[in-house]
Design a protein around this motif. Sequence first.
Motif, PDB file in Angstrom:
ATOM      1  N   GLU A 200       0.088  -4.223   5.448  1.00 26.59           N
ATOM      2  CA  GLU A 200      -1.191  -2.947   4.772  1.00 26.59           C
ATOM      3  C   GLU A 200      -1.391  -3.490   3.579  1.00 26.59           C
TER       4      GLU A 200
ATOM      5  N   ASN B 185       6.335   9.020  15.775  1.00 28.89           N
ATOM      6  CA  ASN B 185       6.265  10.322  15.729  1.00 28.89           C
ATOM      7  C   ASN B 185       5.113  10.092  17.155  1.00 28.89           C
TER       8      ASN B 185
ATOM      9  N   THR C  57      -8.902  -5.271   2.309  1.00 29.22           N
ATOM     10  CA  THR C  57      -9.592  -5.364   3.785  1.00 29.22           C
ATOM     11  C   THR C  57     -11.248  -5.655   2.781  1.00 29.22           C
TER      12      THR C  57
ATOM     13  N   ASP D 209       6.015   4.187  16.458  1.00 30.66           N
ATOM     14  CA  ASP D 209       5.559   4.952  15.308  1.00 30.66           C
ATOM     15  C   ASP D 209       6.598   5.747  15.894  1.00 30.66           C
TER      16      ASP D 209
ATOM     17  N   ASP E 218      -3.621  -7.431   3.717  1.00 26.89           N
ATOM     18  CA  ASP E 218      -4.372  -6.721   4.816  1.00 26.89           C
ATOM     19  C   ASP E 218      -5.245  -6.132   2.842  1.00 26.89           C
TER      20      ASP E 218
ATOM     21  N   ALA F 214       1.552  10.339  17.787  1.00 27.73           N
ATOM     22  CA  ALA F 214       0.628   9.393  17.389  1.00 27.73           C
ATOM     23  C   ALA F 214       0.855   7.876  18.531  1.00 27.73           C
TER      24      ALA F 214
ATOM     25  N   GLY G 124      -3.513   2.184  11.402  1.00 27.68           N
ATOM     26  CA  GLY G 124      -3.258   1.662  12.241  1.00 27.68           C
ATOM     27  C   GLY G 124      -3.983   2.001  12.998  1.00 27.68           C
TER      28      GLY G 124
ATOM     29  N   HIS H 259       6.974  -0.597   3.995  1.00 27.38           N
ATOM     30  CA  HIS H 259       6.127  -2.541   3.527  1.00 27.38           C
ATOM     31  C   HIS H 259       7.501  -3.542   3.476  1.00 27.38           C
TER      32      HIS H 259
ATOM     33  N   PRO I 262      -0.640  -1.547  -0.742  1.00 23.75           N
ATOM     34  CA  PRO I 262      -0.432  -3.047  -1.311  1.00 23.75           C
ATOM     35  C   PRO I 262       0.761  -3.962  -0.034  1.00 23.75           C
TER      36      PRO I 262
ATOM     37  N   HIS J 146      -7.045  -1.382  -3.493  1.00 24.87           N
ATOM     38  CA  HIS J 146      -8.544  -2.194  -2.795  1.00 24.87           C
ATOM     39  C   HIS J 146      -9.310  -2.294  -4.316  1.00 24.87           C
TER      40      HIS J 146
ATOM     41  N   GLY K  57       2.904   1.856  13.588  1.00 26.05           N
ATOM     42  CA  GLY K  57       2.216   3.013  12.198  1.00 26.05           C
ATOM     43  C   GLY K  57       1.002   2.829  13.246  1.00 26.05           C
TER      44      GLY K  57
ATOM     45  N   ALA L 214       1.117  -0.442   8.870  1.00 30.33           N
ATOM     46  CA  ALA L 214       0.755   0.275   8.717  1.00 30.33           C
ATOM     47  C   ALA L 214       1.223   1.304   8.629  1.00 30.33           C
ATOM     48  N   THR L 215       2.095   1.376   8.040  1.00 33.52           N
ATOM     49  CA  THR L 215       2.720   2.575   7.984  1.00 33.52           C
ATOM     50  C   THR L 215       3.648   3.043   6.296  1.00 33.52           C
ATOM     51  N   PRO L 216       3.851   3.722   6.092  1.00 33.41           N
ATOM     52  CA  PRO L 216       3.916   4.477   4.373  1.00 33.41           C
ATOM     53  C   PRO L 216       4.420   3.048   3.716  1.00 33.41           C
ATOM     54  N   VAL L 217       3.849   3.081   2.136  1.00 35.12           N
ATOM     55  CA  VAL L 217       3.452   2.300   1.444  1.00 35.12           C
ATOM     56  C   VAL L 217       5.809   1.703   0.880  1.00 35.12           C
TER      57      VAL L 217
HETATM   58  N1  LIG Z   1      -6.707  -1.605   4.248  1.00 32.84           N
HETATM   59  C1  LIG Z   1      -7.485   0.062   3.646  1.00 32.84           C
HETATM   60  O1  LIG Z   1      -8.814   0.068   3.963  1.00 32.84           O
HETATM   61  C2  LIG Z   1      -6.341   1.144   4.343  1.00 32.84           C
HETATM   62  C3  LIG Z   1      -6.718   2.350   4.450  1.00 32.84           C
HETATM   63  C4  LIG Z   1      -5.902   3.353   4.660  1.00 32.84           C
HETATM   64  C5  LIG Z   1      -4.778   3.443   4.775  1.00 32.84           C
HETATM   65  N2  LIG Z   1      -4.053   1.618   4.565  1.00 32.84           N
HETATM   66  C6  LIG Z   1      -3.005   1.288   4.199  1.00 32.84           C
HETATM   67  O2  LIG Z   1      -2.647   1.952   5.634  1.00 32.84           O
HETATM   68  C7  LIG Z   1      -0.729   2.073   5.530  1.00 32.84           C
HETATM   69  C8  LIG Z   1      -0.865   3.728   6.297  1.00 32.84           C
HETATM   70  O3  LIG Z   1      -1.696   4.759   5.718  1.00 32.84           O
HETATM   71  P1  LIG Z   1      -2.563   5.863   7.014  1.00 32.84           P
HETATM   72  O4  LIG Z   1      -3.896   6.648   6.131  1.00 32.84           O
HETATM   73  O5  LIG Z   1      -2.571   5.343   7.891  1.00 32.84           O
HETATM   74  O6  LIG Z   1      -1.034   6.578   7.111  1.00 32.84           O
HETATM   75  P2  LIG Z   1      -0.427   7.514   8.222  1.00 32.84           P
HETATM   76  O7  LIG Z   1       0.353   8.615   7.427  1.00 32.84           O
HETATM   77  O8  LIG Z   1      -2.043   8.369   8.933  1.00 32.84           O
HETATM   78  O9  LIG Z   1      -0.052   7.133   9.461  1.00 32.84           O
HETATM   79  C9  LIG Z   1       1.083   6.481   9.247  1.00 32.84           C
HETATM   80  C10 LIG Z   1       2.127   6.381  10.217  1.00 32.84           C
HETATM   81  O10 LIG Z   1       3.106   5.690  10.244  1.00 32.84           O
HETATM   82  C11 LIG Z   1       4.358   6.230  11.249  1.00 32.84           C
HETATM   83  N3  LIG Z   1       5.538   6.114  10.800  1.00 32.84           N
HETATM   84  C12 LIG Z   1       5.695   6.071   8.895  1.00 32.84           C
HETATM   85  N4  LIG Z   1       7.190   6.077   8.331  1.00 32.84           N
HETATM   86  C13 LIG Z   1       8.106   4.763   9.907  1.00 32.84           C
HETATM   87  C14 LIG Z   1       8.819   4.800  10.452  1.00 32.84           C
HETATM   88  N5  LIG Z   1       9.834   4.642   9.512  1.00 32.84           N
HETATM   89  N6  LIG Z   1       8.568   3.775  11.789  1.00 32.84           N
HETATM   90  C15 LIG Z   1       7.606   4.630  12.396  1.00 32.84           C
HETATM   91  N7  LIG Z   1       6.419   4.733  11.987  1.00 32.84           N
HETATM   92  C16 LIG Z   1       6.697   5.467  11.248  1.00 32.84           C
HETATM   93  C17 LIG Z   1       3.759   7.888  10.352  1.00 32.84           C
HETATM   94  O11 LIG Z   1       3.807   8.450  11.684  1.00 32.84           O
HETATM   95  C18 LIG Z   1       2.224   7.685  10.598  1.00 32.84           C
HETATM   96  O12 LIG Z   1       1.488   7.849  12.242  1.00 32.84           O
HETATM   97  C19 LIG Z   1      -0.528   2.738   4.575  1.00 32.84           C
HETATM   98  O13 LIG Z   1      -0.107   0.871   3.864  1.00 32.84           O
HETATM   99  C20 LIG Z   1      -2.310   2.562   3.736  1.00 32.84           C
HETATM  100  O14 LIG Z   1      -2.014   2.010   2.273  1.00 32.84           O
HETATM  101  C21 LIG Z   1      -4.558   0.717   4.160  1.00 32.84           C
END
Ligand SMILES: NC(=O)c1ccc[n+]([C@@H]2O[C@H](COP(=O)([O-])OP(=O)(O)OC[C@H]3O[C@@H](n4cnc5c(N)ncnc54)[C@H](O)[C@@H]3O)[C@@H](O)[C@H]2O)c1
Length: 356
Positions: free
Chosen positions: A95, A37, A124, A35, A122, A40, A15, A78, A97, A172, A10, A72-75
């Motif tokens: 990441e 994408n 954070t 990723d 994480d 990305a 990421g 995970h 949750p 958080h 991700g 760090a991909t969508p929830v």
């Molecule tokens: N700890 C923190 O403070 C914090 C802050 C923001 C986001 N996050 C977490 O980070 C994670 C990502 O959030 P984000 O805001 O970066 O999202 P985002 O959409 O910006 O990035 C997600 C990335 O994952 C890629 N992706 C999606 N499905 C995929 C798959 N099956 N295989 C490969 N790549 C894939 C997407 O192309 C994208 O580039 C989430 O779990 C979010 O909860 C945590």
Amino acid sequence: MSKLRVAIVGCGYWGQNLIRNFSELADVEVTAVCDFNLNALARTKRRYPAVELKQDFQQVVSDSRIHAVVIATPVSTHYPFASQALRAGKHVLVEKPMATSTKQVLELMELADKYNRTLMVDHTFLYTGAVRRMRSIIGAGEIGDLLYFDSVRISLGLVQSDINVIWDLAPHDFSIMDCLCPEDPVAVSAVGAKHLGCAFENIAYVTAHFASSMIAHFHLNWLAPVKVRKTLVGGTRKMIVYDDMETVEKVRLYDKGITVNHDSESRERILASYRNGDVLAPNLDTTEALRLMAREFIDSIVQKRLPICDGYAGYRVVRLLEAAQQSMELNGQPIELANPVGSRRIEEPALTAVVA
Ligand SMILES: NC(=O)c1ccc[n+]([C@@H]2O[C@H](COP(=O)([O-])OP(=O)(O)OC[C@H]3O[C@@H](n4cnc5c(N)ncnc54)[C@H](O)[C@@H]3O)[C@@H](O)[C@H]2O)c1
């Protein structure tokens, strides 16, 4: 000493921050990023030319050179990604949750045990100077017994495609509350609403109830014109205001309070005396929280010890998310919480030692 080889899955908003922080650790090599994408991946390659690009997660789990995987991909991804990586013998950082249900988190914990691998989430904020300092202030008994925890996390946020505002933002606040408050909530209630065609709730009000008179409230909103990141912690002796939008003095400790006496002659009359003492803004460590979190993941692998934010910490947060979700589906009906499995809580010395 050979470097620990990490793959980051991700390369989106968060990421990128993870890639930067892990790349800057001297004993780590970010061997690959994954990723689906291509844009990305291309963006990441421009910044980190040495890194290998993988479009399919299977290429990560089957690469025997990779010791650890950061997810760090969508929830919704995970759990499937973390469980595959653990089964392939990788250490895993997920990441927040950690997963979409406590059942999934418990399964991940079992897999980590079975394959003898590190599993970490994480959370954070626990690595910020602000939260670590608040933890030591509260732990030292400076604010007295806790009366309330009140947090507002609102902004014109990124509407997520797979989760509502609770699952996005509350991890958080739940992790901060779990770290700061010695008592476990006994019930959770929540209400929320969907607006402007959002598939999931974009605004929610969550309350955590405790066996004592302690109460916690969380205001979460993706549709606010201003960004507010503010937490108040009230105690019998002092109160804390944590404003994460402040660049300096993020934490202020107020020596303020009210003493209530009942008039012995008139039972209806209440005599309140107000205490308006000093306000203290403690000096805070400003090391980037994500750097400390990344360091903690690597150290816990190398030292073969549990990280502070282990599977159990992930479980404690997800069980509150699950209860809030259930309550919201029942129009705010309180959901009673069973005692959390196990009994370990984050110890303050461990949290303080993170920067040592
Ligand atoms: N700890 C923190 O403070 C914090 C802050 C923001 C986001 N996050 C977490 O980070 C994670 C990502 O959030 P984000 O805001 O970066 O999202 P985002 O959409 O910006 O990035 C997600 C990335 O994952 C890629 N992706 C999606 N499905 C995929 C798959 N099956 N295989 C490969 N790549 C894939 C997407 O192309 C994208 O580039 C989430 O779990 C979010 O909860 C945590």
